[in-house]
Enzyme design. Structure first.
Site, PDB file in Angstrom:
ATOM      1  N   GLU A   1       0.852  -1.184   0.000  1.00 58.10           N
ATOM      2  CA  GLU A   1       0.000   0.000   0.000  1.00 58.10           C
ATOM      3  C   GLU A   1       0.892   1.240   0.000  1.00 58.10           C
ATOM      4  O   GLU A   1       1.831   1.275   0.781  1.00 58.10           O
ATOM      5  CB  GLU A   1      -0.913   0.033   1.238  1.00 58.10           C
ATOM      6  CG  GLU A   1      -1.891   1.185   1.159  1.00 58.10           C
ATOM      7  CD  GLU A   1      -2.867   1.255   2.348  1.00 58.10           C
ATOM      8  OE1 GLU A   1      -2.786   0.408   3.248  1.00 58.10           O
ATOM      9  OE2 GLU A   1      -3.687   2.161   2.341  1.00 58.10           O
TER      10      GLU A   1
ATOM     11  N   GLY B   1       3.220   2.032  10.941  1.00 56.40           N
ATOM     12  CA  GLY B   1       3.009   1.251  12.154  1.00 56.40           C
ATOM     13  C   GLY B   1       2.778  -0.213  11.819  1.00 56.40           C
ATOM     14  O   GLY B   1       3.428  -1.096  12.350  1.00 56.40           O
ATOM     15  N   ALA B   2       1.852  -0.460  10.896  1.00 56.13           N
ATOM     16  CA  ALA B   2       1.534  -1.835  10.515  1.00 56.13           C
ATOM     17  C   ALA B   2       0.683  -1.803   9.262  1.00 56.13           C
ATOM     18  O   ALA B   2       0.205  -0.741   8.857  1.00 56.13           O
ATOM     19  CB  ALA B   2       0.780  -2.542  11.637  1.00 56.13           C
ATOM     20  N   MET B   3       0.491  -2.989   8.664  1.00 61.69           N
ATOM     21  CA  MET B   3      -0.225  -3.069   7.397  1.00 61.69           C
ATOM     22  C   MET B   3      -1.160  -4.267   7.416  1.00 61.69           C
ATOM     23  O   MET B   3      -0.767  -5.380   7.758  1.00 61.69           O
ATOM     24  CB  MET B   3       0.793  -3.179   6.255  1.00 61.69           C
ATOM     25  CG  MET B   3       0.190  -3.333   4.882  1.00 61.69           C
ATOM     26  SD  MET B   3      -0.817  -1.896   4.406  1.00 61.69           S
ATOM     27  CE  MET B   3      -2.015  -2.702   3.362  1.00 61.69           C
ATOM     28  N   GLU B   4      -2.397  -4.010   6.971  1.00 67.70           N
ATOM     29  CA  GLU B   4      -3.486  -4.973   7.133  1.00 67.70           C
ATOM     30  C   GLU B   4      -3.582  -6.012   6.021  1.00 67.70           C
ATOM     31  O   GLU B   4      -4.684  -6.523   5.756  1.00 67.70           O
ATOM     32  CB  GLU B   4      -4.816  -4.203   7.200  1.00 67.70           C
ATOM     33  CG  GLU B   4      -5.261  -3.548   5.875  1.00 67.70           C
ATOM     34  CD  GLU B   4      -4.933  -2.073   5.747  1.00 67.70           C
ATOM     35  OE1 GLU B   4      -3.995  -1.610   6.427  1.00 67.70           O
ATOM     36  OE2 GLU B   4      -5.601  -1.376   4.963  1.00 67.70           O
ATOM     37  N   ASN B   5      -2.502  -6.390   5.352  1.00 64.47           N
ATOM     38  CA  ASN B   5      -2.561  -7.378   4.272  1.00 64.47           C
ATOM     39  C   ASN B   5      -3.466  -8.547   4.665  1.00 64.47           C
ATOM     40  O   ASN B   5      -3.422  -9.034   5.790  1.00 64.47           O
ATOM     41  CB  ASN B   5      -1.162  -7.932   3.993  1.00 64.47           C
ATOM     42  CG  ASN B   5      -0.117  -6.854   3.975  1.00 64.47           C
ATOM     43  OD1 ASN B   5      -0.164  -5.957   3.160  1.00 64.47           O
ATOM     44  ND2 ASN B   5       0.818  -6.921   4.917  1.00 64.47           N
TER      45      ASN B   5
ATOM     46  N   HIS C   1      -6.697  -2.209  15.194  1.00 68.45           N
ATOM     47  CA  HIS C   1      -6.923  -1.433  13.962  1.00 68.45           C
ATOM     48  C   HIS C   1      -6.703  -2.304  12.720  1.00 68.45           C
ATOM     49  O   HIS C   1      -7.557  -2.365  11.839  1.00 68.45           O
ATOM     50  CB  HIS C   1      -5.980  -0.228  13.952  1.00 68.45           C
ATOM     51  CG  HIS C   1      -6.058   0.616  12.716  1.00 68.45           C
ATOM     52  ND1 HIS C   1      -6.808   1.760  12.638  1.00 68.45           N
ATOM     53  CD2 HIS C   1      -5.481   0.469  11.504  1.00 68.45           C
ATOM     54  CE1 HIS C   1      -6.700   2.276  11.430  1.00 68.45           C
ATOM     55  NE2 HIS C   1      -5.886   1.518  10.715  1.00 68.45           N
ATOM     56  N   GLU C   2      -5.572  -2.972  12.673  1.00 70.87           N
ATOM     57  CA  GLU C   2      -5.261  -3.765  11.476  1.00 70.87           C
ATOM     58  C   GLU C   2      -6.232  -4.940  11.357  1.00 70.87           C
ATOM     59  O   GLU C   2      -6.662  -5.288  10.269  1.00 70.87           O
ATOM     60  CB  GLU C   2      -3.814  -4.270  11.502  1.00 70.87           C
ATOM     61  CG  GLU C   2      -2.750  -3.187  11.689  1.00 70.87           C
ATOM     62  CD  GLU C   2      -2.853  -2.032  10.711  1.00 70.87           C
ATOM     63  OE1 GLU C   2      -3.381  -2.224   9.598  1.00 70.87           O
ATOM     64  OE2 GLU C   2      -2.411  -0.915  11.076  1.00 70.87           O
TER      65      GLU C   2
ATOM     66  N   HIS D   1      -9.528  -3.863   9.909  1.00 74.30           N
ATOM     67  CA  HIS D   1      -9.473  -3.631   8.465  1.00 74.30           C
ATOM     68  C   HIS D   1      -9.946  -4.853   7.668  1.00 74.30           C
ATOM     69  O   HIS D   1     -10.300  -4.712   6.503  1.00 74.30           O
ATOM     70  CB  HIS D   1      -8.046  -3.312   8.029  1.00 74.30           C
ATOM     71  CG  HIS D   1      -7.717  -1.850   7.999  1.00 74.30           C
ATOM     72  ND1 HIS D   1      -8.555  -0.913   7.441  1.00 74.30           N
ATOM     73  CD2 HIS D   1      -6.625  -1.159   8.427  1.00 74.30           C
ATOM     74  CE1 HIS D   1      -7.993   0.285   7.546  1.00 74.30           C
ATOM     75  NE2 HIS D   1      -6.829   0.173   8.131  1.00 74.30           N
TER      76      HIS D   1
HETATM   77 ZN    ZN Z   1      -5.409   1.630   8.707  1.00 75.34          ZN
END
Ligand code: ZN
Length: 877
Positions: free
Chosen positions: A128, A268-272, A304-305, A308
């Site tokens: 992303e 911070g992080a990624m919701e793959n 949060h992730e 998503h």
């Molecule tokens: Zn997000």
């Protein structure tokens, strides 16, 4: 990554894709210094496209070394396709076909951390917004959703763990000690949600049973040394899964959910899908190495992730102008979750402080943009506080206007109607409108108009008629590209507090608090049967992201601080009082007048400290003077030194006046239980450490306490607070040096703790800050290649050490300019984020104003500026 002439992309130019990709089959052949990526795309013409003879143009960065290209198994000749710097165009396309490409990429040379790259020994990805085009040729846009199958092949010894999205469907060995795993993700997704991880990782496992009775395998992959830091993330994940079922009726869909921690990560992080990749700082937590604040951050980001998976993955964005569709909604959801897990008032206050300090500043600066921007040069520059935080506030206002039941119905409709689709903000608002019957036409301006609205309120009391009137006048300042804004719908939650401290009935139903949706430029509300002039409690719970002004007397503020039934407004009344006091001190400091501390504020603080029945979390928040950054945001002209000195004077005066009570509170709050990151303990520690901060203002007393606390602390919160106190105390510099050394030795192997150590030094307000930063950059604790370290040292210094950063000789600005130019070549996203402090130059007095602008100009003059940096610098100049 160099961009000679960056193009502006406009929302109004959106067109549906000419082709769709039903299936994406990928093979990653990972080697030491290259990766061979083979991609087979099953394509068909989009029936909705206006151009049914269009050529196929796939995105593809200049780093893709094209080896082979085939259409339905037939190699294409060089006349049949055109390769440009950022695309591959194939003409004469049939309506259906399979395009196969093979490319070589060099992940170990990729310092941008977009696409496939290496974090230490680990292969990982970040796609992303537009990273996938650096992995293979693709229709890299969120409205192209495809079913992915990925085969990963690598050396078994070095990369025993091979992960991608979905479920592992096959594994085996190939020659020469290499092995493979095939992953299949049954849910269609855009390429930005693709992920791959290969490395030598250990795993912590657990399970979660969904409300429909399915067992989900939960896995957190980390380096072996970090296995003891995963419990909190795992617990947070299970809580989040449970909460989303209860609150939004959302259940997890795949058979397993994986989190991987990596050291080098831009965000911070990624919701793959099914494989979230986390910055180590957002997942690892352990009392010995992690502060309470970081524990809470882990809980919030894990949730949060996870959230998503529905708000972002199952229903995704049509294009990047819709970013707030997934981010605003998901931030709102994670804030609700954190409020439910901890104290809702405390969470609300923390969020509002953050919004007022940073989002309001963004809204008033050169990068000001609506929650739904209408253009961008580089989408990475729009992962902003406005899109995230203000976007969440907008969703919260919809919730407030609709009420709980309708809001839930609206979200159910949105998820069910658009499951598997890529949609727009309009579809979200439309679903809310449809179920509630509430006309949200005017409300939509929150998505389109930038800037922070201002609401002025005036009151009149008519003793004879027993009526009380409130007149509201709203306006919104001009922002870049926008003037003459139309009125917003502003939900104003309010009550009237009587002389006895009770809420007065506001209407015949006896409501003590109402939400009034302000819709006109000016409106008057009249309350009847009001037998005495009340104190208005306005914008309760911060019901809208606006600046509300009412000319309270300090007695009225003190009344609200004591009696308001709304916890947020009790706190906010105190903040307003603090702002008034500090404003007066700042003006006196600028004018060279003697500073005299306001007695009323000291008395209020004294009563807070002496009333042991109060919630320590609230007392802690109420004892916080507004930060320098907040004072900067509120100021028309930022007088850095005057603001710093005035605030210091207030702190010292309060400490001297309340020395006994502070000391007593410090001792009273000594923790007797074993450490746990639970809200009651967190509140006690926070208050105790706030009190320690005040006591440091009194020579000797604080130093001994801090030194003792530093040496005896059994957790990182108290240890770091003591170190911060020592480092910032002029009278404690010997002890501060000893403590810094001891800390460094004790945590030499703990990267995140060392980053905290860098950050504490970066924000040290003692003179010669820049020299200390430069010296630290030469040590092995720092690396310009690691985003966390850049943020902890350079970022923290420039954003949170104003007195040193804004040195009158401009040395701070020159330093930042040099770092941005160096990072421009290494990591465009990190470089662009660092520009923010320089964009505020118009608010500074001379000579800072000129010096800051010069620094920006020198960046602008630099050859080979990436578009990330160029966009922000150009807009700021
Ligand atoms: Zn997000």
């Amino acid at each position: 990554m160099k961009d000679a002439t960056p193009q502006t992309i406009y929302l109004k130019n959106y067109r549906v894709p000419d082709f769709l990709i039903d299936n994406t089959d990928l093979v990653f052949d990972l080697h030491k210094d290259y990766c061979r990526v083979t991609s087979a795309l099953t394509l068909r013409r989009n029936p909705d496209s206006q151009n049914q003879t269009a050529a196929l143009t796939l995105n593809g960065g200049s780093g893709l070394d094209l080896q082979r290209i085939e259409r339905d198994g037939q190699a294409l000749s060089q006349e049949q396709y055109v390769r440009t710097e950022d695309a591959l165009t194939i003409s004469q396309m049939p309506d259906n076909c399979v395009i196969t490409t093979e490319v070589l990429i060099k992940p170990h040379l990729n310092t941008t951390m977009m696409g496939l790259y290496k974090s230490r020994t680990l292969y990982c990805t970040q796609c992303e917004a537009e990273g996938f085009r650096n992995i293979t040729f693709y229709l890299d846009r969120p409205d192209v959703m495809s079913e992915f199958t990925s085969k990963l092949i690598a050396d078994r010894q070095q990369y025993p763990v091979l992960l991608s999205n979905g479920n592992a469907i096959e594994q085996g060995t190939v020659d020469d000690g290499r092995h493979y795993v095939v992953w299949h993700d049954p849910f269609k997704k855009p390429a930005y949600l693709f992920a791959l991880v290969a490395g030598d990782l250990s795993v912590v496992e657990d399970t979660f049973t969904t409300q429909s009775g399915r067992d989900i395998r939960l896995q957190i992959f980390v380096e072996q040394k970090d296995l003891n830091k995963c419990d909190h993330a795992m617990l947070s994940l299970k809580n989040a899964m449970d909460w989303d079922e209860q609150t939004y009726g959302r259940e997890y869909d795949l058979d397993r959910f994986m989190i991987v921690a990596v050291d080098d990560f831009n965000m911070g992080a990624m919701e793959n899908k099914g494989l979230n990749i986390f910055n180590t700082s957002a997942v690892l937590a352990n009392p010995q190495t992690t502060t309470d604040a970081a524990f809470q951050r882990v809980e919030g980001i894990v949730a949060h992730e996870y959230f998503h998976n529905w708000s972002g993955n199952r229903v995704t964005c049509r294009d990047w102008f819709q970013l707030s569709l997934k981010e605003g909604f998901t931030v709102y959801r994670d804030a609700q979750f954190s409020a439910d897990m901890n104290s809702s008032v405390v969470k609300r206050i923390e969020d509002v402080v953050y919004l007022r300090t940073y989002q309001f500043a963004e809204d008033a600066g050169p990068m000001s943009h609506p929650v739904q921007p209408d253009s961008y040069m580089e989408i990475n520059n729009f992962y902003t506080l406005t899109v995230y935080e203000k976007g969440a506030e907008v969703v919260g206002m919809i919730h407030a206007l609709l009420g709980d039941k309708k809001f839930r119905q609206g979200s159910d409709l949105y998820f069910s109607r658009h499951d598997g689709q890529a949609v727009t903000i309009e579809e979200f608002v439309g679903a809310m409108e449809e179920v509630s019957g509430t006309d949200l036409q005017q409300f939509r301006r929150w998505y389109k108009q930038s800037g922070t609205p201002v609401v002025e309120v005036q009151s009149t009391y008519n003793a004879e008629a027993k009526t009380y009137s409130l007149t509201f006048t709203q306006s919104c300042p001009n922002t870049p590209g926008q003037s003459h804004k139309k009125p917003f719908i502003i939900p104003i939650k309010l009550g009237l507090v009587g002389a006895d401290g009770q809420d007065l009935p506001l209407n015949s139903k006896g409501d003590q608090s109402i939400v009034h949706p302000l819709s006109q430029a000016t409106e008057t509300l009249v309350f009847e049967n009001i037998s005495e002039p009340p104190v208005p409690s306005l914008l309760r719970g911060f019901s809208a992201p606006v600046k509300l002004n009412y000319a309270y007397t300090s007695d009225q503020l003190a009344h609200l601080m004591t009696h308001d039934s709304d916890g947020f407004n009790r706190w906010d009344a105190g903040q307003t009082l603090c702002f008034c006091v500090l404003q007066q001190l700042i003006e006196n400091q600028i004018a060279g007048r003697e500073l005299v501390m306001d007695k009323q504020l000291t008395e209020v603080f004294a009563s807070l400290l002496s009333d042991h029945s109060l919630d320590p979390a609230m007392v802690n928040l109420m004892l916080q003077l507004p930060s320098e950054a907040q004072l900067h945001e509120r100021a028309d002209i930022i007088h850095v030194q005057a603001i710093h000195r005035a605030r210091q004077f207030a702190r010292k005066s309060i400490a001297q006046a309340l020395q006994e009570q502070l000391l007593h509170t410090y001792q009273r709050l000594t923790e007797t239980e074993d450490y746990a990151p639970v809200s009651q303990q967190i509140a006690r520690r926070a208050l105790r450490n706030t009190v320690l901060g005040y006591l440091m203002q009194i020579d000797n007393i604080g130093v001994d306490l801090a030194w003792q606390q530093f040496n005896s602390a059994n957790n990182m919160t108290d240890k770091a607070a003591a170190l911060t106190a020592l480092v910032n105390c002029p009278a404690a510099q010997d002890k501060a040096q000893q403590a810094l050394q001891a800390f460094e030795q004790q945590y030499a192997e703990e990267t995140l703790a060392i980053n905290l150590w860098l950050q504490i030094q970066a924000t040290n307000a003692q003179p010669d800050g820049l020299q200390r930063i430069k010296a630290l950059m030469e040590t092995s604790a720092f690396s310009i290649n690691n985003p966390n370290k850049v943020r902890s040292l350079i970022g923290a210094f420039c954003a949170s050490n104003p007195i040193n950063f804004h040195e009158l000789d401009g040395s701070g600005y020159q330093f930042l300019q040099q770092q941005i130019i160096q990072l421009n070549d290494l990591n465009p996203q990190v470089a662009a984020r660092l520009v923010t402090p320089l964009t505020r130059w118009k608010k500074l007095p001379e000579p800072n104003r000129r010096l800051m602008r010069d620094a920006l100009q020198q960046i602008a003059n630099q050859d080979g500026l990436v578009k990330d940096v160029r966009e922000i610098v150009t807009k700021s100049l």
